[in-house]
Design an enzyme around this catalytic site. Structure first.
Site, PDB file in Angstrom:
ATOM      1  N   CYS A  95      -8.791  -9.779  33.056  1.00  0.00           N
ATOM      2  CA  CYS A  95      -8.945  -8.630  33.952  1.00  0.00           C
ATOM      3  C   CYS A  95      -7.967  -7.497  33.633  1.00  0.00           C
ATOM      4  O   CYS A  95      -8.129  -6.845  32.615  1.00  0.00           O
ATOM      5  CB  CYS A  95      -8.864  -9.110  35.399  1.00  0.00           C
ATOM      6  SG  CYS A  95      -9.713  -8.002  36.534  1.00  0.00           S
ATOM      7  N   HIS A 193     -11.855 -14.684  36.757  1.00  0.00           N
ATOM      8  CA  HIS A 193     -10.857 -15.502  37.437  1.00  0.00           C
ATOM      9  C   HIS A 193     -11.551 -16.808  37.817  1.00  0.00           C
ATOM     10  O   HIS A 193     -12.759 -16.941  37.673  1.00  0.00           O
ATOM     11  CB  HIS A 193     -10.363 -14.807  38.703  1.00  0.00           C
ATOM     12  CG  HIS A 193      -9.816 -13.439  38.464  1.00  0.00           C
ATOM     13  ND1 HIS A 193      -8.548 -13.222  37.969  1.00  0.00           N
ATOM     14  CD2 HIS A 193     -10.365 -12.223  38.643  1.00  0.00           C
ATOM     15  CE1 HIS A 193      -8.344 -11.908  37.868  1.00  0.00           C
ATOM     16  NE2 HIS A 193      -9.434 -11.282  38.261  1.00  0.00           N
TER      17      HIS A 193
HETATM   18  N1  GLN Z   1      -6.692  -2.938  38.267  1.00  0.00           N
HETATM   19  C1  GLN Z   1      -7.798  -3.333  37.435  1.00  0.00           C
HETATM   20  C2  GLN Z   1      -9.151  -2.912  37.973  1.00  0.00           C
HETATM   21  O1  GLN Z   1      -9.328  -2.733  39.148  1.00  0.00           O
HETATM   22  C3  GLN Z   1      -7.758  -4.827  37.212  1.00  0.00           C
HETATM   23  C4  GLN Z   1      -8.027  -5.611  38.460  1.00  0.00           C
HETATM   24  C5  GLN Z   1      -7.736  -7.078  38.329  1.00  0.00           C
HETATM   25  O2  GLN Z   1      -7.005  -7.484  37.442  1.00  0.00           O
HETATM   26  N2  GLN Z   1      -8.260  -7.890  39.232  1.00  0.00           N
HETATM   27  O3  GLN Z   1     -10.080  -2.761  37.190  1.00  0.00           O
END
Ligand code: GLN
Length: 237
Positions: A95, A193
């Site tokens: 992510c 995740h």
């Molecule tokens: N901040 C990033 C986004 O919103 C990654 C989010 C995350 O790692 N869950 O795309």
């Protein structure tokens, strides 16, 4: 990996990037190595500390926009991860960590922020937050079963010619172009995740296999139960 030494796992910036239990990826890798008699040595690298260049497998997780920007700045300045990947270390980036591996990603206001350029991808803010379960069929060249996990991100990711999509999305958003994640060399990036490696132990074995070679099979009954429960719930919904 020399046969007399432990597999070195490096968990990058747990103080900045570790949402939704991404640290579980470290535990799954350790367990799957140890169950095969491979000793492991894990280093948790906080963001004030240098990233060692001598690791075998590097892991980085997801995070909010601000810690993501901070992490990208520090990793760029540090250079350890770049050296490690340059000499063939494996990496799973999740992510925010996935976006950081690219040339650029969207900051808090959507402003472009420089990444590390270790993957030929560029991310930006998408039209809407992608939240929910994701199911995707993995690139047949990798020979892995269906991916399951969940996603929560604003970013969308475009792949350049130097990166191959990890999987084709059946449910969920992933990169935002019908694909989920990417890989190049020994580096895998994903929006998943779950933690990703608990939901997809074959992905853990892909990383391990890149470093240690052929792996003995394991009894994965409990992982399989979790996978079937999740895949059943999502695909029948
Ligand atoms: N901040 C990033 C986004 O919103 C990654 C989010 C995350 O790692 N869950 O795309």
């Amino acid at each position: 990996m020399p046969s007399d030494s432990a597999l070195r796992i490096v968990w990058i910036y747990p103080d900045l990037l570790s949402t939704y239990g991404d640290q579980g990826n470290v535990l799954v890798l350790e367990q799957r190595a140890q169950r095969r008699g491979i000793a492991t040595e894990t280093v948790h690298v906080r963001s004030a500390d240098p990233v060692p260049e001598t690791g075998d497998i590097y892991l980085i997780g997801g995070g909010e926009d601000r810690p993501q920007i901070l992490a990208a700045e520090r990793l760029r300045r540090d250079g350890g991860l770049r050296s490690a990947i340059g000499r063939g270390a494996a990496m799973l980036a999740v992510c925010a960590g996935y976006q950081i591996m690219g040339s650029t990603f969207g900051g808090e206001e959507g402003q472009p922020v420089d990444g590390l350029g270790l993957l030929d991808i560029a991310s930006s803010r998408g039209p809407a937050r992608a939240v929910g379960e994701l199911v995707a069929e993995v690139d047949s060249a990798l020979g892995l079963p269906t991916l399951t996990g969940f996603e929560n991100h604003m970013g969308v990711t475009r792949l350049g010619p130097g990166a191959r999509p990890l999987s084709r999305t059946i449910k969920g958003v992933g990169n935002g172009d019908g694909f989920e994640g990417c890989y190049a060399g020994h580096v895998v990036g994903t929006y998943l995740h779950g933690p990703a490696l608990a939901r997809n132990p074959a992905l853990a074995d892909l990383l391990l296999g890149w470093i240690v070679g052929e792996l003995a099979p394991l009894d994965d009954t409990r992982y399989e139960q979790l996978r079937q429960e999740r895949l059943g719930a999502v695909l029948s919904a």
